[in-house]
Scaffold this motif. Structure first.
Motif, PDB file in Angstrom:
ATOM      1  N   PHE A 269      -0.331  -5.433 -10.608  1.00  0.00           N
ATOM      2  CA  PHE A 269      -0.525  -4.783  -9.433  1.00  0.00           C
ATOM      3  C   PHE A 269      -1.879  -4.943  -8.885  1.00  0.00           C
ATOM      4  CE2 PHE A 269       2.602  -1.891 -11.682  1.00  0.00           C
ATOM      5  CZ  PHE A 269       3.475  -1.957 -10.646  1.00  0.00           C
ATOM      6  N   THR A 300      -0.167  -5.719  -3.083  1.00  0.00           N
ATOM      7  CA  THR A 300       1.014  -4.869  -3.426  1.00  0.00           C
ATOM      8  C   THR A 300       0.766  -3.471  -3.022  1.00  0.00           C
ATOM      9  OG1 THR A 300      -0.316  -4.194  -5.452  1.00  0.00           O
ATOM     10  CG2 THR A 300       0.980  -6.184  -5.684  1.00  0.00           C
ATOM     11  N   ARG A 304       3.567  -0.508  -3.016  1.00  0.00           N
ATOM     12  CA  ARG A 304       3.674   0.544  -3.871  1.00  0.00           C
ATOM     13  C   ARG A 304       3.610   1.954  -3.060  1.00  0.00           C
ATOM     14  NH1 ARG A 304      -1.853   0.196  -6.225  1.00  0.00           N
ATOM     15  NH2 ARG A 304      -2.312  -1.682  -5.104  1.00  0.00           N
ATOM     16  N   THR A 308       6.551   4.632  -3.720  1.00  0.00           N
ATOM     17  CA  THR A 308       6.245   6.073  -4.109  1.00  0.00           C
ATOM     18  C   THR A 308       6.905   6.990  -3.030  1.00  0.00           C
ATOM     19  OG1 THR A 308       4.116   5.209  -4.817  1.00  0.00           O
ATOM     20  CG2 THR A 308       4.426   7.438  -3.900  1.00  0.00           C
ATOM     21  N   ARG A 315       8.416   0.352  -9.184  1.00  0.00           N
ATOM     22  CA  ARG A 315       7.497  -0.794  -8.132  1.00  0.00           C
ATOM     23  C   ARG A 315       6.267   0.007  -8.110  1.00  0.00           C
ATOM     24  NH1 ARG A 315      12.940  -1.504  -5.864  1.00  0.00           N
ATOM     25  NH2 ARG A 315      13.770  -3.511  -5.980  1.00  0.00           N
ATOM     26  N   ILE A 316       5.790   0.827  -8.809  1.00  0.00           N
ATOM     27  CA  ILE A 316       4.614   1.387  -8.556  1.00  0.00           C
ATOM     28  C   ILE A 316       3.769   1.354 -10.052  1.00  0.00           C
ATOM     29  CG2 ILE A 316       5.210   3.112  -7.060  1.00  0.00           C
ATOM     30  CD1 ILE A 316       5.216   5.301  -8.901  1.00  0.00           C
ATOM     31  N   ASN A 317       2.646   1.635  -9.723  1.00  0.00           N
ATOM     32  CA  ASN A 317       1.655   1.394 -10.846  1.00  0.00           C
ATOM     33  C   ASN A 317       1.337   3.011 -11.547  1.00  0.00           C
ATOM     34  OD1 ASN A 317       0.253   1.875  -8.200  1.00  0.00           O
ATOM     35  ND2 ASN A 317      -1.687   2.232  -9.385  1.00  0.00           N
TER      36      ASN A 317
END
Length: 343
Positions: A269, A300, A304, A308, A315-317
């Protein structure tokens, strides 16, 4: 009460870590103080104006607090590698109508000078630094303004560098910590060693007070950290589901459903090593991602944000430390007092 706690102005040796990107809110910082400890505002990814607003909110609460900044430690991305990675993840962006393929590499310093100027003109009780040791002149100026300076380190060598620059205390961060590693050498992921061992190694190198961090999530963890030489313990992941946490709903939901899942260290990310819950994005792109911070962070970020908003955890950290299964909902004061219950 030990001298370090007196210097911090707190009665309980449990501190709330700064968590950039949203989780660390003024309400969470104030709650940490109400529990007898201290919380840190996360200055990372904010300009000076946004940080000043949060500082004002915490000041209004009349509590001790700290501010954390990312000290500049550029990790420039190779242009060809950046373009290759942008092509690889472009399909993920298209799912949300984003054109990641045409993104340009952004190499910035996160408004460093403006934020240092803010903290010198309107001093706060404590400032901590992560990613690098600032120039000794910055440390001297902050201390002259009445601010206690704390440096995050991940090794004895980094601890020596921080001590030489004039830091008052050290946060000793083990590799079990969630989110970005504070390592000064991000091309090398810190060794996976237990916090007690790391505290002993650092204590053998410098005489500064130490704050233990990384994977701490239970009362027993707190006891062990203090018995291993830490004057206080710092927690982050265990607060992500707290009422006052600004973590996204998708992040909180992922933590709630991850009791049996492990964590991984990835640069997928942001181009810099960080510990997270595994998801599809990390599985697909973790081995493809080049080093390059903050360029990959900026690349990114739109993806993200969109994921979110859509509550898409793939697809998010999902930053998380190894003690993430102990993260529970509820008031932060109750969580922190439980952690301090055996001290």
């Amino acid at each position: 009460m030990n001298a370090a706690l007196t210097a911090l102005g707190v009665s309980a040796p449990v501190l709330a870590a700064p968590m950039a990107g949203g989780p660390s809110t003024p309400a969470l910082v104030i709650a940490a103080a109400r529990a007898g400890g201290m919380g840190f505002l996360a200055g990372g990814y904010k300009d000076a104006g946004a940080l000043a607003e949060q500082i004002d909110q915490v000041r209004a609460g009349g509590v001790p607090f700290g501010v954390n900044l990312f000290a500049p430690n550029p990790l420039p991305v190779d242009p060809a590698e950046f373009r290759r990675y942008a092509r690889a993840i472009a399909p993920e962006g298209r799912a949300y109508g984003l054109d990641l393929l045409s993104a340009e590499a952004v190499e910035d310093d996160d408004h460093w000078s403006d934020k240092i100027e803010l903290l010198l003109s309107r001093p706060v009780p404590v400032v901590s630094f992560t990613f690098a040791v600032p120039h000794p002149a910055v440390v001297r100026s902050l201390r002259a303004a009445g601010t206690l300076v704390i440096q995050t380190v991940t090794s004895p060598a980094e601890a020596l560098q921080a001590a030489e620059a004039g830091a008052d205390m050290l946060i000793v961060q083990a590799s079990a910590a969630g989110g970005h590693s504070g390592t000064f050498t991000p091309r090398r992921t810190p060794a996976d060693v237990p916090l007690p061992w790391l505290l002993g190694e650092v204590a053998g190198s410098v005489s500064l007070p130490l704050i233990g961090a990384g994977g701490l999530a239970t009362p027993a963890d707190m006891v062990q950290a203090l018995r291993s030489g830490a004057a206080a313990a710092m927690v982050g992941t265990v607060l992500l589901r707290a009422d006052e946490s600004g973590a996204s709903l998708a992040h909180k939901e992922a933590l709630a459903g991850a009791a049996s899942r492990g964590t991984v260290v990835t640069r997928a990310f942001t181009g810099r090593p960080a510990r997270a819950l595994p998801n599809r994005f990390i599985d697909r792109y973790g081995d493809l991602a080049p080093f390059g911070y903050p360029a990959l962070h900026h690349l990114t970020s739109p993806l993200r944000r969109a994921a979110t908003a859509a509550r898409d955890p793939e697809r998010i950290n999902l930053w998380a430390g190894t003690g993430h299964h102990h993260a529970t909902p509820g008031p932060a004061v109750r969580i922190l007092r439980r952690l301090a219950s055996h001290l």
